[in-house]
Design a protein around this motif. Structure first.
Motif, mmCIF file in Angstrom:
data_model
loop_
_atom_site.group_PDB
_atom_site.id
_atom_site.type_symbol
_atom_site.label_atom_id
_atom_site.label_comp_id
_atom_site.label_asym_id
_atom_site.label_seq_id
_atom_site.Cartn_x
_atom_site.Cartn_y
_atom_site.Cartn_z
ATOM 1 N N GLU A 250 0.836 -1.217 0.000
ATOM 2 C CA GLU A 250 0.000 0.000 0.000
ATOM 3 C C GLU A 250 0.866 1.261 0.000
ATOM 4 O O GLU A 250 0.572 2.225 -0.713
ATOM 5 C CB GLU A 250 -0.919 -0.006 1.224
ATOM 6 C CG GLU A 250 -2.029 -1.024 1.111
ATOM 7 C CD GLU A 250 -2.855 -1.142 2.396
ATOM 8 O OE1 GLU A 250 -4.065 -1.321 2.284
ATOM 9 O OE2 GLU A 250 -2.276 -1.054 3.498
ATOM 10 N N TYR A 253 2.366 1.667 -3.436
ATOM 11 C CA TYR A 253 1.294 2.009 -4.387
ATOM 12 C C TYR A 253 0.923 3.492 -4.272
ATOM 13 O O TYR A 253 0.860 4.208 -5.273
ATOM 14 C CB TYR A 253 0.068 1.118 -4.099
ATOM 15 C CG TYR A 253 -1.206 1.585 -4.722
ATOM 16 C CD1 TYR A 253 -1.503 1.314 -6.058
ATOM 17 C CD2 TYR A 253 -2.145 2.312 -3.980
ATOM 18 C CE1 TYR A 253 -2.683 1.766 -6.635
ATOM 19 C CE2 TYR A 253 -3.321 2.768 -4.530
ATOM 20 C CZ TYR A 253 -3.588 2.489 -5.857
ATOM 21 O OH TYR A 253 -4.747 2.942 -6.422
ATOM 22 N N HIS A 278 -3.281 1.057 -16.068
ATOM 23 C CA HIS A 278 -3.520 -0.382 -15.882
ATOM 24 C C HIS A 278 -2.588 -0.969 -14.828
ATOM 25 O O HIS A 278 -2.986 -1.851 -14.062
ATOM 26 C CB HIS A 278 -3.380 -1.118 -17.219
ATOM 27 C CG HIS A 278 -4.563 -0.911 -18.115
ATOM 28 N ND1 HIS A 278 -4.760 -1.607 -19.284
ATOM 29 C CD2 HIS A 278 -5.631 -0.072 -18.006
ATOM 30 C CE1 HIS A 278 -5.889 -1.213 -19.847
ATOM 31 N NE2 HIS A 278 -6.426 -0.283 -19.097
ATOM 32 N N ALA A 281 -4.239 -0.051 -11.661
ATOM 33 C CA ALA A 281 -5.466 -0.842 -11.436
ATOM 34 C C ALA A 281 -5.109 -2.249 -10.967
ATOM 35 O O ALA A 281 -5.724 -2.791 -10.030
ATOM 36 C CB ALA A 281 -6.287 -0.902 -12.732
ATOM 37 N N ASP A 282 -4.108 -2.839 -11.582
ATOM 38 C CA ASP A 282 -3.681 -4.192 -11.179
ATOM 39 C C ASP A 282 -3.144 -4.194 -9.751
ATOM 40 O O ASP A 282 -3.400 -5.112 -8.967
ATOM 41 C CB ASP A 282 -2.579 -4.705 -12.109
ATOM 42 C CG ASP A 282 -3.156 -5.393 -13.339
ATOM 43 O OD1 ASP A 282 -4.331 -5.802 -13.283
ATOM 44 O OD2 ASP A 282 -2.434 -5.489 -14.349
ATOM 45 N N LEU A 284 -3.900 -2.133 -7.311
ATOM 46 C CA LEU A 284 -4.993 -1.961 -6.358
ATOM 47 C C LEU A 284 -5.802 -3.250 -6.230
ATOM 48 O O LEU A 284 -6.166 -3.666 -5.117
ATOM 49 C CB LEU A 284 -5.891 -0.799 -6.799
ATOM 50 C CG LEU A 284 -6.966 -0.401 -5.796
ATOM 51 C CD1 LEU A 284 -6.360 0.000 -4.465
ATOM 52 C CD2 LEU A 284 -7.805 0.756 -6.350
ATOM 53 N N LYS A 285 -6.032 -3.906 -7.353
ATOM 54 C CA LYS A 285 -6.759 -5.188 -7.333
ATOM 55 C C LYS A 285 -6.022 -6.204 -6.455
ATOM 56 O O LYS A 285 -6.609 -6.860 -5.590
ATOM 57 C CB LYS A 285 -6.892 -5.685 -8.784
ATOM 58 C CG LYS A 285 -7.486 -7.062 -8.975
ATOM 59 C CD LYS A 285 -6.434 -8.135 -9.215
ATOM 60 C CE LYS A 285 -5.650 -7.951 -10.492
ATOM 61 N NZ LYS A 285 -4.500 -8.867 -10.605
ATOM 62 N N ASP A 286 -4.716 -6.304 -6.644
ATOM 63 C CA ASP A 286 -3.907 -7.256 -5.858
ATOM 64 C C ASP A 286 -3.971 -6.934 -4.366
ATOM 65 O O ASP A 286 -4.111 -7.820 -3.519
ATOM 66 C CB ASP A 286 -2.440 -7.185 -6.300
ATOM 67 C CG ASP A 286 -2.184 -7.985 -7.564
ATOM 68 O OD1 ASP A 286 -3.108 -8.674 -8.022
ATOM 69 O OD2 ASP A 286 -1.055 -7.911 -8.095
ATOM 70 N N GLU A 288 -6.291 -5.203 -2.695
ATOM 71 C CA GLU A 288 -7.622 -5.399 -2.102
ATOM 72 C C GLU A 288 -7.937 -6.881 -1.876
ATOM 73 O O GLU A 288 -8.558 -7.247 -0.885
ATOM 74 C CB GLU A 288 -8.701 -4.746 -2.981
ATOM 75 C CG GLU A 288 -8.646 -3.225 -2.981
ATOM 76 C CD GLU A 288 -8.877 -2.617 -1.591
ATOM 77 O OE1 GLU A 288 -9.619 -3.185 -0.779
ATOM 78 O OE2 GLU A 288 -8.275 -1.554 -1.309
ATOM 79 N N LEU A 289 -7.496 -7.730 -2.808
ATOM 80 C CA LEU A 289 -7.745 -9.173 -2.647
ATOM 81 C C LEU A 289 -7.035 -9.708 -1.405
ATOM 82 O O LEU A 289 -7.622 -10.436 -0.598
ATOM 83 C CB LEU A 289 -7.244 -9.939 -3.881
ATOM 84 C CG LEU A 289 -8.141 -9.887 -5.113
ATOM 85 C CD1 LEU A 289 -7.428 -10.512 -6.310
ATOM 86 C CD2 LEU A 289 -9.455 -10.617 -4.853
ATOM 87 N N LYS A 291 -5.923 -7.973 1.122
ATOM 88 C CA LYS A 291 -6.456 -7.332 2.336
ATOM 89 C C LYS A 291 -7.691 -8.094 2.843
ATOM 90 O O LYS A 291 -7.806 -8.390 4.034
ATOM 91 C CB LYS A 291 -6.829 -5.875 2.024
ATOM 92 C CG LYS A 291 -7.252 -5.107 3.262
ATOM 93 C CD LYS A 291 -7.798 -3.740 2.945
ATOM 94 C CE LYS A 291 -6.781 -2.829 2.322
ATOM 95 N NZ LYS A 291 -7.055 -1.404 2.559
#
Ligand SMILES: Cc1cc2nc3c(=O)[nH]c(=O)nc-3n(C[C@H](O)[C@H](O)[C@H](O)COP(=O)(O)OP(=O)(O)OC[C@H]3O[C@@H](n4cnc5c(N)ncnc54)[C@H](O)[C@@H]3O)c2cc1C
Length: 376
Positions: A250, A253, A278, A281-282, A284-286, A288-289, A291
């Protein structure tokens, strides 16, 4: 409240946020450069109650649970690994789970208050992933045990005491016992610090035991069943590393996205290029999953469920993710991302340590695979 945390727990998280922003952030770069353990920050963390999050109130801790600890560790790791280490008080767990009343009385309150710190010493030249293959021995002599051996790669080497594993019986199954060894015991000494890629400020060095006399009452758990003591702390250890990895990802990022917004190339901020968008976006996706997985697993632990498999999944997923995300953060920041002044490469270096410590990721895969294909 998200994941059922109480107002009191939220208050602690808010305190940790302020501590991270106002006291850890200004120091993180200096700790990385000097590689010195910031004792004043540890003292301050203790003052704020952060050294005793998992220690019950009767022993001077907060008794706040693993979800709170995970969230606070994540928050502090956003400033670098040193942030997470201010919270992780790993030795409290085995003392709580298998310590005698006397050991609890002697150590827990002082661990929570920050008066003392404790590390653990299992790894040896012959015993890394193969933790049972130790050569350190302990021989009973009256009401003391005499320990001989060398432990390597030991964090917090300037701590006041260590949980140390030693062979107490060559033939008994297991045959390993665990001892609390204090730094002032005769025959205890330490070596010079390792220079590592990251995780600076954690004081990693070798620990020598030469005819080191340990009172019999300092044995932890049952004789010849010392590996159980080690196992009792594993779930928490893995979750600590997973939360630290999440926070590092985090932190990198946030910094990379901020840089992308202001770095202008070809007449516009690089954040306008789809490839950078992109990447973000990738990332943040990683994040959040992972987390969601960590919070869910910590909540299950707090509810009294076993998390042996899930904590291994969290450690594996979070540390792989942190390596990917911090690498991408460096890429987004270009040459600046590689510089000490930029402060991004520090996240990348810290993250790279995590797939190796607290059981390598290959060992985590073995643990997970065993639950899928149990031995008949
Ligand atoms: C910064 C840092 C701090 C540390 N702090 C402590 C501490 O405080 N206390 C402590 O006791 N130890 C500590 N350690 C030691 C750490 O726990 C070990 O480094 C770790 O368990 C791996 O052991 P090893 O380095 O000997 O690697 P090895 O076990 O030699 O492994 C080398 C490679 O082989 C792989 N491998 C090994 N066995 C298998 C297998 N059966 N199947 C598939 N792959 C396998 C590993 O996954 C790895 O990729 C620390 C290490 C570091 C780097």
């Amino acid at each position: 409240m998200a994941f059922g945390i109480t107002e009191e727990q939220q208050l602690m998280i808010n305190i940790a946020r302020e501590f991270a922003a106002n006291e850890v952030r200004p120091r993180a770069k200096q700790v990385d450069i000097t590689d010195e353990r910031p004792l004043d920050l540890f003292a301050r963390a203790a003052e704020l109650g952060l050294r005793g999050i998992l220690i019950p109130e009767e022993w001077g801790g907060l008794g706040a649970g693993l979800l709170t600890q995970a969230m606070i560790s994540e928050t502090l790791a956003q400033e670098g690994y040193i942030g997470a280490s201010l919270v992780n008080n790993l030795m409290a767990t085995p003392i709580l789970k298998v310590g005698t009343q006397k050991q609890k009385e002697k150590y827990l309150q002082r661990l929570a208050s920050g008066e003392i710190s404790m590390g653990f010493g299992f790894t040896e030249a012959s015993a890394g992933s193969d933790a049972a293959n130790i050569e350190t021995t302990a021989v009973k002599d009256g009401d003391t045990w005499v320990l001989n051996g060398t432990k390597i790669f030991i964090s917090m080497i300037n701590a006041d005491a260590f949980l140390v594993s030693a062979k107490t019986n060559e033939t008994a199954p297991g045959g390993i016992s665990s001892f609390i060894v204090e730094k002032d015991f005769p025959g205890f000494s330490i070596g010079g610090h390792y220079k590592k890629i990251g995780m600076h400020g954690s004081d990693t060095a070798d620990l020598y035991l030469k005819n080191c006399r340990v009172p019999a009452e300092n044995m932890m758990g049952v004789e010849n069943k010392g590996l159980h003591v080690v196992l009792s702390a594993l779930d928490i250890g893995r979750m600590n590393i997973a939360s630290a990895a999440l926070g590092l990802a985090e932190g990198a990022y946030e910094r990379a996205v901020a840089y992308a917004r202001q770095r202008v190339q070809f007449g516009k901020p690089i954040a306008h290029f789809q490839v950078i968008q992109h990447y973000a976006a990738d990332m943040l996706k990683d994040i959040e999953l992972v987390k969601a997985m960590i919070y869910r697993t910590a909540s299950r632990y707090d509810a009294g469920e076993s998390i042996s498999r899930e904590s291994a999944i969290c450690k594996l997923a979070a540390t792989e993710m942190a390596c990917r995300v911090t690498d991408r953060a460096v890429q987004i920041c270009g040459g600046y991302g590689l510089t000490e002044d930029g402060g991004i490469e520090r996240y990348f270096r810290d993250a790279r340590v995590l797939p190796i410590v607290e059981g390598t990721n290959e060992i985590q895969k073995m643990i997970i695979a065993r639950t899928i294909f149990p031995k008949k």
